[in-house]
Design an enzyme around this catalytic site. Structure first.
Site, PDB file in Angstrom:
ATOM      1  N   GLY A 258       9.111  43.040  47.433  1.00 28.41           N
ATOM      2  CA  GLY A 258      10.399  43.482  47.943  1.00 28.41           C
ATOM      3  C   GLY A 258      10.301  44.300  49.221  1.00 28.41           C
ATOM      4  O   GLY A 258       9.219  44.638  49.704  1.00 28.41           O
ATOM      5  N   HIS A 259      11.483  44.642  49.769  1.00 24.62           N
ATOM      6  CA  HIS A 259      11.539  45.356  51.038  1.00 24.62           C
ATOM      7  C   HIS A 259      10.895  46.742  50.944  1.00 24.62           C
ATOM      8  O   HIS A 259      10.974  47.409  49.920  1.00 24.62           O
ATOM      9  CB  HIS A 259      12.993  45.485  51.516  1.00 24.62           C
ATOM     10  N   ASN A 260      10.201  47.119  52.019  1.00 20.16           N
ATOM     11  CA  ASN A 260       9.543  48.423  52.174  1.00 20.16           C
ATOM     12  C   ASN A 260       8.302  48.601  51.306  1.00 20.16           C
ATOM     13  O   ASN A 260       7.678  49.661  51.329  1.00 20.16           O
ATOM     14  CB  ASN A 260      10.494  49.596  51.883  1.00 20.16           C
TER      15      ASN A 260
END
Length: 363
Positions: A258-260
């Protein structure tokens, strides 16, 4: 085109005996090996199959009596699976990607392709893309604006590389992988029911209508050197900073990052692993198939999580985890033993309740 037993042994750093000039063209299981094959019998359990096949040479365990097996030559592998890594590299011809640029591809005039790069048909390469020396791009790949592909990278059929993604040297990206799609990030104008539940651990003051506002992904994705990304895996771009995968890490098919998220070096993420946004994964972490990692937590260096484990809180370095929710593996094994005893315990309790009730009635 074949290889001599001598050349294979030298490449593997292994000992060999017999006719070292014997040429083999491929590897095979013992029972199905023909005269041109190198039979793989690195464990005594597989020796029986040699008698059913026709191999003249085999890779065997240390100390094996190859002459008694009717062989003309043998290679001795002290560590079978490690020898398999080198042997498979020797015999793997790799994908057929013709040198140069295929005429059925679209390359922006500002893109830079280094010497030796090869691009297959139906590829699109966007503005300002840089592709390193000897990188190979298979058919139907798209590489968006500003992306950087390192030296000797291999991007296979149908992969999608998003804008400003940075991919290191010797990276292998398997078919259908998507690197650099937007992160799954939304917010409500007022405090959402989800936020309220997280704060109260399950209680909601009221249920009310809510709508979602998109948070755009301004970051991208950074991939280190020697990373492998499995088929149909996805790595989302970061909201502000880049999502990152450290050098040497290997992602199986259908892995979602996922993001980050920050994945450390030399990690192993098996099939269907999902890592939620903004979590950090340390170095040399191994996550078995279908492991889930909650958002905004830290998994320390050298953690090993068995298949289907759900990691919902920070995991200290070196911990071996299993279960849902994740606990120490030895604790989970005790839990499973106790659960198997539950039906018998329930029957015992029912008998005790009945005995106590009958005694009360007789009194």
């Amino acid at each position: 085109m074949g290889h001599t037993i001598r050349d294979i042994a030298t490449a593997l750093g292994a000992e060999a005996e017999g006719n070292l000039d014997l040429i083999v063209t491929h590897a095979a299981e013992p029972a199905g090996a023909g005269p041109d094959a190198l039979a793989l019998a690195m464990d005594p359990r597989y020796a029986e199959g040699l008698a059913r096949g026709a191999a003249r040479a085999a890779m065997l365990w240390q100390g094996a009596d190859w002459r008694a097996m009717g062989l003309q030559a043998a290679i001795f592998a002290p560590r079978g699976r490690l020898a398999m890594a080198g042997l498979s590299r020797i015999f793997d011809p790799g994908p057929e990607i013709a040198p140069g640029i295929h005429p059925l591809t679209v390359i922006d005039p500002t893109a830079e392709l280094a010497e030796g790069a090869a691009v297959g048909p139906f590829v699109t390469i966007g503005r300002g893309v840089r592709i390193g020396p000897r990188a190979r791009i298979a058919s139907h790949v798209s590489i968006a604006e500003g992306a950087v592909i390192g030296a000797d990278a291999l991007i296979l059929q149908g992969a999608r590389i998003g804008a400003r993604v940075r991919i290191g040297d010797r990276v292998i990206c398997h078919p259908g992988a998507v690197i650099g799609a937007d992160g799954f990030s939304f917010v409500t104008p007022e405090k959402s029911g989800v936020e309220e539940i997280r704060e109260t651990l399950g209680e909601r003051a009221e249920i009310r209508a809510q709508s979602w506002v998109r948070i755009h992904s301004l970051g991208s994705v950074s991939i280190g050197d020697d990373v492998e990304i499995g088929a149909n895996s996805t790595i989302d771009r970061g909201t502000i900073r880049d999502t990152s995968v450290g050098s040497g890490s290997k992602l199986d098919n259908l892995v979602h990052v996922g993001h980050n998220v920050q994945v450390g070096r030399d990690c192993l993420l098996c099939g269907q692993v999902g890592i939620a946004g903004s979590s950090r994964i340390g170095d040399r972490v191994v996550l078995g198939g279908q492991v889930g990692v909650s958002d905004n937590i830290f998994v320390g260096d050298d953690v090993v999580a068995g298949g289907a484990t759900k990691i919902r809180t920070n995991a200290p370095a070196g911990r071996v985890l299993l279960g849902d929710p994740a606990v120490k593996m030895e604790t989970q094994i005790e839990i499973q033993k106790a659960m198997r005893r539950l039906p018998r315990m329930a029957a015992t309790v029912a008998e005790l309740q009945k005995a106590v009730s009958n005694k009360g009635q007789s009194d």
